[in-house]
Write a protein that holds these residues in place. Structure first.
Motif, PDB file in Angstrom:
ATOM      1  N   THR A   4       0.804  -1.216   0.000  1.00 25.38           N
ATOM      2  CA  THR A   4       0.000   0.000   0.000  1.00 25.38           C
ATOM      3  C   THR A   4       0.842   1.273   0.000  1.00 25.38           C
ATOM      4  OG1 THR A   4      -0.199  -0.042   2.426  1.00 25.38           O
ATOM      5  CG2 THR A   4      -1.945  -1.119   1.136  1.00 25.38           C
ATOM      6  N   HIS A   5       1.977   1.253   0.701  1.00 31.80           N
ATOM      7  CA  HIS A   5       2.885   2.403   0.719  1.00 31.80           C
ATOM      8  C   HIS A   5       4.210   1.948   1.339  1.00 31.80           C
ATOM      9  CE1 HIS A   5       1.046   2.413   4.683  1.00 31.80           C
ATOM     10  NE2 HIS A   5       1.935   3.281   5.127  1.00 31.80           N
ATOM     11  N   ASP A  53       2.245  -1.629  -6.335  1.00 33.39           N
ATOM     12  CA  ASP A  53       2.335  -0.602  -5.295  1.00 33.39           C
ATOM     13  C   ASP A  53       1.712   0.683  -5.819  1.00 33.39           C
ATOM     14  OD1 ASP A  53       4.281   0.638  -6.913  1.00 33.39           O
ATOM     15  OD2 ASP A  53       5.952  -0.261  -5.802  1.00 33.39           O
ATOM     16  N   ASN A  54       1.947   1.791  -5.122  1.00 32.83           N
ATOM     17  CA  ASN A  54       1.279   3.035  -5.507  1.00 32.83           C
ATOM     18  C   ASN A  54       2.023   3.831  -6.577  1.00 32.83           C
ATOM     19  OD1 ASN A  54       3.428   4.096  -4.083  1.00 32.83           O
ATOM     20  ND2 ASN A  54       2.203   4.986  -2.435  1.00 32.83           N
ATOM     21  N   LYS A  95      -3.534   2.868  -9.577  1.00 37.16           N
ATOM     22  CA  LYS A  95      -4.144   4.189  -9.467  1.00 37.16           C
ATOM     23  C   LYS A  95      -5.657   4.040  -9.481  1.00 37.16           C
ATOM     24  CE  LYS A  95      -4.118   4.979 -14.459  1.00 37.16           C
ATOM     25  NZ  LYS A  95      -3.808   3.582 -14.758  1.00 37.16           N
ATOM     26  N   VAL A 126      -9.418  -0.277  -7.278  1.00 38.96           N
ATOM     27  CA  VAL A 126      -8.557   0.715  -6.642  1.00 38.96           C
ATOM     28  C   VAL A 126      -9.268   2.063  -6.569  1.00 38.96           C
ATOM     29  CG1 VAL A 126      -6.332   1.897  -6.750  1.00 38.96           C
ATOM     30  CG2 VAL A 126      -6.506  -0.489  -7.484  1.00 38.96           C
ATOM     31  N   SER A 158      -7.802   4.748  -4.644  1.00 37.75           N
ATOM     32  CA  SER A 158      -6.773   5.759  -4.403  1.00 37.75           C
ATOM     33  C   SER A 158      -5.414   5.076  -4.496  1.00 37.75           C
ATOM     34  CB  SER A 158      -6.983   6.377  -3.017  1.00 37.75           C
ATOM     35  OG  SER A 158      -6.162   7.499  -2.804  1.00 37.75           O
ATOM     36  N   PRO A 159      -4.365   5.785  -4.968  1.00 38.22           N
ATOM     37  CA  PRO A 159      -4.268   7.220  -5.216  1.00 38.22           C
ATOM     38  C   PRO A 159      -4.768   7.618  -6.610  1.00 38.22           C
ATOM     39  CG  PRO A 159      -2.148   6.188  -5.590  1.00 38.22           C
ATOM     40  CD  PRO A 159      -3.061   5.108  -5.084  1.00 38.22           C
ATOM     41  N   VAL A 201      -0.281  10.458  -8.462  1.00 37.20           N
ATOM     42  CA  VAL A 201       0.829   9.579  -8.851  1.00 37.20           C
ATOM     43  C   VAL A 201       1.810  10.331  -9.741  1.00 37.20           C
ATOM     44  CG1 VAL A 201       1.477   7.482 -10.098  1.00 37.20           C
ATOM     45  CG2 VAL A 201      -0.564   7.488  -8.648  1.00 37.20           C
ATOM     46  N   GLU A 247      -0.871   8.593   0.474  1.00 34.69           N
ATOM     47  CA  GLU A 247      -0.632   8.068  -0.865  1.00 34.69           C
ATOM     48  C   GLU A 247      -0.898   6.561  -0.908  1.00 34.69           C
ATOM     49  OE1 GLU A 247       2.948  11.311  -1.743  1.00 34.69           O
ATOM     50  OE2 GLU A 247       3.422   9.188  -1.484  1.00 34.69           O
ATOM     51  N   SER A 248      -1.435   6.023   0.192  1.00 40.08           N
ATOM     52  CA  SER A 248      -1.690   4.583   0.292  1.00 40.08           C
ATOM     53  C   SER A 248      -2.634   4.085  -0.795  1.00 40.08           C
ATOM     54  CB  SER A 248      -2.327   4.247   1.642  1.00 40.08           C
ATOM     55  OG  SER A 248      -1.416   4.392   2.705  1.00 40.08           O
ATOM     56  N   VAL A 249      -2.396   2.859  -1.219  1.00 37.52           N
ATOM     57  CA  VAL A 249      -3.349   2.189  -2.102  1.00 37.52           C
ATOM     58  C   VAL A 249      -4.574   1.831  -1.265  1.00 37.52           C
ATOM     59  CG1 VAL A 249      -3.834   0.113  -3.469  1.00 37.52           C
ATOM     60  CG2 VAL A 249      -1.586   1.238  -3.635  1.00 37.52           C
TER      61      VAL A 249
END
Length: 317
Positions: A109-110, A134-135, A162, A177, A179-180, A185, A200-202
């Motif tokens: 996630t981050h 990942d993000n 994203k 998904v 976010s982000p 991004v 900025e976490s997924v």
């Protein structure tokens, strides 16, 4: 007599043309019906691809102060986050207990240590890894750079997630998904950009038939407000993975009103230095009558669903 004969011939020709026209119309109707039936069949087939197959198992693993969530469908094994560096032995033990040798998708996630700290375990050669997600944000973290280097050396595909992306977890389970946002991004990839990893976490919503669970990483109120503005009532889910380990910086009241969770699951370590979960957050969950589970008290928390109903089990060792 000749005029009368011509009149009959004309009448017969008219009737012939009329019947031919009716026949053509009937053929056209049959073709349309056939096309409609074919379209309905295609639509039905499309719907069937998301019909739940068997059950889905979601385990919030008891790995101390960090996140590691194991999802198993009839077709795939997915791991969201990998716990902290000092909890690697716990992660390894939990995966062995679940009989995991292959992980189709790893979602990070981050790049905070308590979410990516166990990647060394996954990349040491003991597990077959399909893809890493990942993000898409660059990081100077040594842990991040290390796992990226090892994943590349092993030829493991890496993808950035994203808003709007949808991952197929197999067996009728899908992960959308939230976010982000793509604009974030893009900003995050610019040199000199000041990152806010938690926000900025997924964040994603897992659906399996009528069952839904919201996965939040460490998203805080800023990210929650943005997600709420985009998705509104679409966020409604029976289960909420408590954002940021139950911190008071997350789980805003407005956000919870949209999600309407019946169950909240919190990953945290016993006696952790952060005081997670915070009392303020637990009060918010109580106010919406959500049943709360914590890994520090309940051990590994397993959620099982057949796509209609779900059950929660504690596995305190």
């Amino acid at each position: 007599m000749q005029k009368r004969w011509k009149w009959w011939v004309g009448l017969l020709l008219s009737l012939t043309l009329l019947l031919a026209g009716c026949g053509a119309a009937k053929t056209a109707d049959n073709t349309a019906a056939s096309t409609s039936s074919s379209a309905q069949g295609s639509a039905k087939a499309a719907v069937q691809t998301s019909v739940p197959q068997g059950t889905i198992s979601i385990k919030m693993l008891d790995v101390g102060q960090g996140d590691a969530i194991l999802i198993q469908t009839q077709e795939q094994t997915v791991l969201i986050d990998t716990s902290d560096v000092d909890e690697r032995d716990k992660l390894r033990a939990q995966l062995a207990k679940a009989g995991v040798k292959k992980i189709d998708k790893v979602i990070l996630t981050h790049p905070h240590a308590d979410h990516i700290g166990g990647m060394e375990v996954l990349l040491d050669g003991s597990y077959e890894i399909g893809s890493i997600y990942d993000n898409g944000m660059p990081s100077t973290s040594k842990l991040y750079l290390s796992y990226m280097k090892k994943a590349k050396a092993r030829g493991i595909p890496h993808h950035a997630l994203k808003t709007g992306d949808v991952l197929d977890f197999g067996g009728g389970a899908q992960f959308k998904v939230l976010s982000p946002e793509e604009s974030l991004v893009q900003k995050g990839q610019q040199k000199g950009y000041k990152h806010d990893p938690n926000n900025e976490s997924v964040v994603g919503r897992l659906t399996f038939g009528q069952f839904a669970m919201l996965f939040t990483g460490d998203a805080e109120k800023e990210a929650e407000a943005s997600i709420a503005a985009r998705y509104g009532s679409e966020l409604k889910s029976q289960v909420l993975k408590a954002p940021h380990h139950g911190s008071k910086t997350s789980s805003s009241a407005a956000y919870l009103r949209l999600v309407q969770p019946e169950t909240c699951v919190i990953s945290c370590g016993a006696g952790n230095d952060y005081g997670h979960p915070h009392k303020e957050t637990l009060k918010k969950y109580a106010a919406i009558h959500a049943k709360t589970y914590e890994t520090d008290k309940n051990g590994t928390i397993t959620i099982t669903s057949d796509g209609k109903s779900y059950e929660v089990k504690e596995e305190k060792s």
